[in-house]
Design an enzyme around this catalytic site. Sequence first.
Site, short mmCIF file in Angstrom:
data_model
loop_
_atom_site.label_atom_id
_atom_site.label_comp_id
_atom_site.label_asym_id
_atom_site.label_seq_id
_atom_site.Cartn_x
_atom_site.Cartn_y
_atom_site.Cartn_z
N HIS A 105 -7.21 6.10 12.63
CA HIS A 105 -7.31 7.16 11.42
C HIS A 105 -8.25 6.82 10.36
CE1 HIS A 105 -5.90 4.02 8.59
NE2 HIS A 105 -4.95 3.90 9.68
N CYS B 77 -3.56 -0.85 12.03
CA CYS B 77 -4.38 0.25 12.69
C CYS B 77 -5.69 0.10 12.80
CB CYS B 77 -4.10 1.42 11.75
SG CYS B 77 -2.28 2.20 11.70
N SER C 263 6.07 2.98 17.16
CA SER C 263 6.11 2.17 15.81
C SER C 263 5.01 2.26 14.41
CB SER C 263 6.12 0.79 16.21
OG SER C 263 5.08 0.19 16.70
N GLY C 264 3.98 3.23 14.91
CA GLY C 264 3.05 3.61 13.66
C GLY C 264 1.66 2.99 13.64
N TYR D 206 0.90 -1.25 0.20
CA TYR D 206 0.05 -0.14 -0.02
C TYR D 206 0.85 1.34 0.09
CZ TYR D 206 1.28 -0.51 4.89
OH TYR D 206 1.84 -0.57 6.13
#
Length: 476
Positions: free
Chosen positions: A381, A399, A376-377, A363
């Site tokens: 969202h 996420c 770490s992200g 992606y």
Amino acid sequence: MTSAHGAGRSRLWGALAAVAGAALVVAAAPGRPVGSDASRLAAEGAEAAVTLLVNRALDEGRDGPAVRCAVEEAFQAGLCDGWRQQRVLATAWGAGSVLGGSAPTVALPTDADGPLEIALADPGRLTDVTVHDRHGRYVGGGSDPLGRRWTNTEPLRAGEEYTVRVGAQDAAGTPVGVTMAFRTAPPKEDGRLTVEFGPKDGTYGAGQIVTATLSRPVPADDRLSRARVEQALQVTSEPAVEGAWHWVDDSTLHYRPRVFWPAHAVVRVRSGLDGVEIGDHAYGGPSDGLDLTIGDRIEAVTDSAAHEMTVRRNGRVIRTIPVTTGKAGFRTRTGVKVVLGKELEVRMRGDSVGIKRGTSEFYDMPVRYATRVTWSGEYVHAAPWSVEAQGEENVSHGCTGMSTADAAWFFATVREGDVVEVVNSGGERMTPFGNGFGDWNLDWRAWRAGSALAARQAPSAPAAVVHAASRLRPLA
């Protein structure tokens, strides 16, 4: 940061983008220019590039007479005093660069208390900046609303090596990046033990952790000195709560209450180390205090099995949101996390987590209304591409995704320090330290076991947890 600087330095700092570091080293590909101008490369028809402004504040007068920089080579060799600007190029080939091995840095008399700041000299925007030391400890920070400038919100450590990874976009939206390394100067020669508290003064959520970074380590086997340090680090709140310090490592302590902070509590943190004997003929020095206010108690709990997030304010449900979380192979971490910051837009790419370009899982997309919960992200969202799956199945790479409208509401509702918990995901457990604030995943007995003042020893809890491999992180 709580460090004070002179008026002259403050004015100069406002005009410059800077890294308070030493001997900056940039990861470069063979034959690629480092530090050259992006506009020149563009004129030559080269690939996308953005020039970063990097500066450092040297601690004048500590290591002999000051040496002024007459030529660029003197700066590169670390022979400059005061403030000096350096230009570093972030390029398309550097978007996924990783600085391997030990950086050949050179210790310079650099002020570790100075701000850490990175800015763009060319049109574009910063998409992600991560800073960590050689032990894997991350430095908190955030960007301005336009994504032009990143500033740290946690202090650097003296005598430490840091790796900085910067992701950005040029004016056309092309991802660029660079990896840098630097080393801060050793602690001040007087050797007095001081402390820097975090976060900075302000209003935070009910899960906010108070941090204390010592100017020099206190070994675990010196229990008496550790006890004296804890006794001198005073945390009071109105209303009063039960809380304790926990030694994360030899020079870092975290403080939390037994349960989340009460809504609208006022927290006051002070150091009483000045003049206190710490160890054999060693003494504490003066340190700045910290004042926090706790806002409404916001708690967001995501049940991955039910594909639903429930958001409460002061115990009352205010919104139920259909979500999607990590699918098989990318399960979202379970446990309690704390909001670390908010970014209006982050660009995420699969190759930053080892997913090869051209594969079905790859992606590359801009993500809106990104609320960060791990270094770490991992984010909460907007995911408009998965609206049909939200509330029905888990299809993300780790996420928590929701509609754009729900993500915008969540982004506007939460603040740094608010609680975000994930249950029933099947993912690995959120680590207590090293990847954000997972402190709440230790029960109270284990937390108290990390205190040198604990009256009774609890079963051993990890003193430091190695930064876990990221499941999803933004372009860096």
